[in-house]
Design a protein around this motif. Structure first.
Motif, mmCIF file in Angstrom:
data_model
loop_
_atom_site.group_PDB
_atom_site.id
_atom_site.type_symbol
_atom_site.label_atom_id
_atom_site.label_comp_id
_atom_site.label_asym_id
_atom_site.label_seq_id
_atom_site.Cartn_x
_atom_site.Cartn_y
_atom_site.Cartn_z
ATOM 1 N N ALA A 119 1.093 -1.315 -0.124
ATOM 2 C CA ALA A 119 -0.001 0.066 -0.097
ATOM 3 C C ALA A 119 1.093 1.134 -0.146
ATOM 4 N N ILE A 120 0.794 2.191 -1.032
ATOM 5 C CA ILE A 120 1.589 3.428 -0.818
ATOM 6 C C ILE A 120 0.731 4.330 -0.558
ATOM 7 N N TYR A 121 0.818 5.230 0.554
ATOM 8 C CA TYR A 121 0.069 6.315 0.933
ATOM 9 C C TYR A 121 0.091 7.650 0.393
ATOM 10 N N PRO A 122 -0.449 8.468 0.310
ATOM 11 C CA PRO A 122 -0.346 9.908 -0.222
ATOM 12 C C PRO A 122 0.369 10.702 0.641
ATOM 13 N N ASP A 123 1.286 11.541 0.097
ATOM 14 C CA ASP A 123 2.132 12.245 1.047
ATOM 15 C C ASP A 123 1.665 13.029 2.259
ATOM 16 N N ASN A 124 0.292 13.440 1.960
ATOM 17 C CA ASN A 124 -0.372 14.283 3.260
ATOM 18 C C ASN A 124 -1.166 13.158 4.058
ATOM 19 N N ASP A 125 -0.682 11.798 4.213
ATOM 20 C CA ASP A 125 -1.385 10.892 4.898
ATOM 21 C C ASP A 125 -1.424 11.489 6.428
ATOM 22 N N GLU A 126 -2.581 11.340 6.938
ATOM 23 C CA GLU A 126 -2.832 12.094 8.216
ATOM 24 C C GLU A 126 -1.883 11.196 9.410
ATOM 25 N N ASP A 127 -1.608 10.192 9.192
ATOM 26 C CA ASP A 127 -0.999 9.413 10.059
ATOM 27 C C ASP A 127 0.735 9.211 9.656
ATOM 28 N N LYS A 184 4.048 5.961 4.772
ATOM 29 C CA LYS A 184 4.617 6.018 3.428
ATOM 30 C C LYS A 184 4.229 4.726 2.715
ATOM 31 N N TYR A 185 4.532 3.626 3.446
ATOM 32 C CA TYR A 185 4.169 2.055 2.662
ATOM 33 C C TYR A 185 3.814 1.102 3.701
ATOM 34 N N TYR A 186 3.123 0.540 3.323
ATOM 35 C CA TYR A 186 2.716 -0.833 4.094
ATOM 36 C C TYR A 186 3.017 -1.951 3.146
ATOM 37 N N ILE A 187 3.856 -3.091 3.744
ATOM 38 C CA ILE A 187 4.379 -4.178 3.200
ATOM 39 C C ILE A 187 3.933 -5.172 3.900
ATOM 40 N N GLY A 188 2.797 -6.096 3.174
ATOM 41 C CA GLY A 188 2.643 -7.475 4.069
ATOM 42 C C GLY A 188 1.048 -7.825 3.477
ATOM 43 N N ASN A 189 0.470 -8.608 4.266
ATOM 44 C CA ASN A 189 -0.929 -9.428 3.934
ATOM 45 C C ASN A 189 -2.005 -8.488 4.150
ATOM 46 N N PHE A 190 -2.899 -8.527 3.211
ATOM 47 C CA PHE A 190 -4.298 -8.094 3.202
ATOM 48 C C PHE A 190 -5.589 -9.038 3.481
ATOM 49 N N THR A 244 1.231 -11.236 10.597
ATOM 50 C CA THR A 244 2.031 -11.258 12.048
ATOM 51 C C THR A 244 3.345 -10.658 11.641
ATOM 52 N N THR A 245 3.728 -10.544 10.365
ATOM 53 C CA THR A 245 5.020 -10.226 9.931
ATOM 54 C C THR A 245 5.006 -8.863 8.896
ATOM 55 N N ALA A 246 4.155 -8.058 9.225
ATOM 56 C CA ALA A 246 3.890 -6.763 8.587
ATOM 57 C C ALA A 246 5.113 -5.667 8.760
ATOM 58 N N MET A 247 5.379 -4.853 7.749
ATOM 59 C CA MET A 247 6.159 -3.905 7.890
ATOM 60 C C MET A 247 5.546 -2.363 7.323
ATOM 61 N N LEU A 248 5.600 -1.495 8.438
ATOM 62 C CA LEU A 248 4.948 -0.264 7.995
ATOM 63 C C LEU A 248 5.919 1.020 8.233
ATOM 64 N N PHE A 249 6.276 1.593 6.925
ATOM 65 C CA PHE A 249 7.351 2.750 6.940
ATOM 66 C C PHE A 249 6.515 4.056 7.037
ATOM 67 N N TYR A 250 7.038 4.866 7.781
ATOM 68 C CA TYR A 250 6.406 6.378 7.850
ATOM 69 C C TYR A 250 7.614 7.358 7.209
ATOM 70 N N ASN A 251 6.959 8.497 6.989
ATOM 71 C CA ASN A 251 7.644 9.510 6.199
ATOM 72 C C ASN A 251 8.709 10.093 7.031
ATOM 73 N N ASP A 252 8.832 10.106 8.375
ATOM 74 C CA ASP A 252 9.880 10.470 8.987
ATOM 75 C C ASP A 252 10.952 9.601 9.406
ATOM 76 N N GLY A 253 11.171 8.466 8.674
ATOM 77 C CA GLY A 253 12.063 7.430 8.977
ATOM 78 C C GLY A 253 11.928 6.497 9.826
#
Length: 370
Positions: free
Chosen positions: A279-287, A290-296, A304-313
Motif C-alpha cells: 500500500a502506497i500512502y499519499p504524501d499528506n497521509d494524516e498518520d 509511507k508504505y505498508y508491506i504485508g498481507n491483506f 504477523t510479519t507486517a512492515m509499515l514505513f513512515y515519512n519521518d524515517g
C-alpha cells in the motif's frame, strides 16, 4: 469476411507460435526481421491474403506479435488498428498472460511456449476477432495484384505519414511497415510502469539501507553490546529482503487499485486487497505513513510479519490485526531508539524502550572517545 488470428514471438526460449503452422511462421519471422522500432504494424500481401501483424519488441531478440489475416479484404484505419493491438497488449501484460512487468516496469516474457498457455491465447484471439469485426465495417475489397511491383518490395512509414500513401503501399507492395516511435503504451501500462519503477527505486534504497544496517550490526556484535537490538535488526533485514524479493515483486497477480486511503499493488478478492501486497500512502497521509508491506484480508491489513514505513524515517515490524498495530517493534529514527512490546490505538502500550548509544568512533582504524 473471414479472419484468422495468430499470436507469435520469441519469448523465453526461442520462436513460438499459436496456431503452429510452418508457412505462417516463416512469414511472421520475416516480418520481424525488418522490424526496427519498439512497436510497429507490419503489413504483408500474399495474393488475396492480407497479414496485419503487430510486433512489440521486449528485450534483446525478444518480442511478442499478434496478427490478423484477412482474405480479399483490406483495412485502412491504421490508427484504430494500433489502438486494437495496444489494448490487447495492455490486457496481456496487466494480467500476466504471456508477458508481464518485471520489477522495473519493463514488459518481459512470462512463458516459454504459447501452447503452454492455450486458454490465454484463445482469450486474446477472441478479443482481437471481435475488434477486427468492428474495423471490417469500413474495410474495402482488395484491389488486383500489381505485378509491376516485386512481391518482396518493402516500404516504410511513420504513423503520421499521409494515410493515402500507406494505404496504396499496403496493397501494392509485398511488405509495408508503419513505425510508431512514441505514445505506444496505453495509459494503463504507463501507470503501472511509473509506479513499479518508483517502487523499484525505493526497493533499491531500502536494500542500500539494509546493507548499512548490516554494517552497523557487525560493529555492535563485535562489542557484544545491546544484544537484543542486534537480533531485532537482523530480523528486520531478513524479513525485508524476503518480502521484497519473494512476495512484493512477484505476486501471482499485480493489480493497480485505488482504495481511496492508499494505492494498492497486489492480488484482489471481491475487488478488495487480498493477499501479500504493498500500500502506497499519499504524501499528506494524516498518520504520516509511507508504505505498508504485508498481507491483506479482504481489504484489511492482517499480518504477523507486517512492515509499515513512515515519512519521518520511523518503521514498524510486527503483528497488525484489523488495521491496528498489535505487537512488535517500532524504530524511532529521530531519537535513535526503539520500542518492543504491545500497542494500543497504534501507540506503544506495554513493553520496553531501548536507547541506542554511541559506543565510540573510529579514526583511521583507531578508537576515539572524543
Amino acid at each position: 469476411m473471414n479472419s484468422s488470428v495468430y499470436i507469435f514471438g520469441n519469448l523465453s526460449k526461442g520462436y513460438t507460435q499459436y496456431p503452429d503452422e510452418v508457412y505462417s511462421a516463416e512469414v511472421f519471422q520475416k516480418l520481424y526481421s525488418h522490424a526496427r522500432a519498439t512497436t510497429q504494424i507490419a503489413i504483408h500481401r500474399d495474393g488475396n491474403l492480407m497479414y496485419y501483424a503487430y510486433i512489440r519488441k521486449l528485450d534483446i531478440n525478444k518480442y511478442i506479435g499478434m496478427c490478423i489475416l484477412l482474405n480479399n479484404t483490406m483495412l485502412t484505419r491504421f490508427g484504430k488498428l494500433f489502438y486494437l493491438f495496444e489494448n490487447a497488449l495492455s490486457f496481456l501484460v496487466t494480467k500476466g498472460y504471456l508477458v508481464k512487468f518485471d520489477d522495473y516496469g519493463n514488459i518481459v516474457p512470462n512463458t516459454d511456449k504459447l501452447y503452454l498457455k492455450t486458454e490465454e491465447v484463445k482469450l486474446i484471439a477472441e478479443s482481437l476477432k471481435e475488434g477486427i469485426t468492428n474495423l471490417q465495417k469500413k474495410s474495402f475489397t482488395l484491389p488486383p495484384v500489381n505485378y509491376a511491383v516485386s512481391k518482396e518490395s518493402i516500404k516504410e512509414f511513420a504513423i503520421d505519414d499521409p494515410k493515402e500513401d500507406i494505404i496504396s503501399s499496403s496493397y501494392n507492395n509485398g511488405y509495408t511497415y508503419i513505425f510508431k516511435e512514441k505514445d505506444y503504451n496505453t495509459a494503463q501500462i504507463d501507470s503501472y510502469k511509473g509506479v513499479l519503477s518508483r517502487v523499484s527505486k525505493e526497493r533499491d534504497d531500502y536494500k542500500s539501507a539494509c546493507e548499512n544496517l548490516a554494517s552497523q550490526l557487525s560493529v555492535i556484535k563485535n562489542q557484544k553490546r545491546n544484544i537484543k537490538w542486534v537480533s531485532v535488526l537482523g530480523a528486520i533485514i531478513l524479513i525485508l529482503g524476503f518480502v521484497i524479493w519473494n512476495k512484493l515483486l512477484f505476486p501471482s497477480e499485480v493489480t493497480n487499485y485505488n482504495a481511496g486511503e492508499f494505492v494498492y499493488y497486489g492480488p484482489l478478492k471481491n475487488k478488495k486487497p487480498h493477499g501479500t501486497g504493498i500500500a502506497i500512502y499519499p504524501d499528506n497521509d494524516e498518520d504520516g505513513r509511507k508504505y505498508y508491506i504485508g498481507n491483506f484480508t479482504e481489504g484489511v491489513r492482517q499480518d504477523t510479519t507486517a512492515m509499515l514505513f513512515y515519512n519521518d524515517g520511523d518503521y514498524f515490524y510486527g503483528k497488525i490485526d484489523g488495521d491496528k498495530l498489535e505487537d512488535g517493534i517500532i524504530y524511532n529514527d529521530s531519537d535513535n531508539c526503539h520500542f518492543e512490546g504491545s500497542f494500543k490505538d497504534d501507540k506503544p502500550y506495554n513493553g520496553v524502550w531501548y536507547d541506542h548509544k554511541v559506543l565510540y568512533k573510529l579514526v583511521k582504524g583507531k578508537k576515539s572517545y572524543r
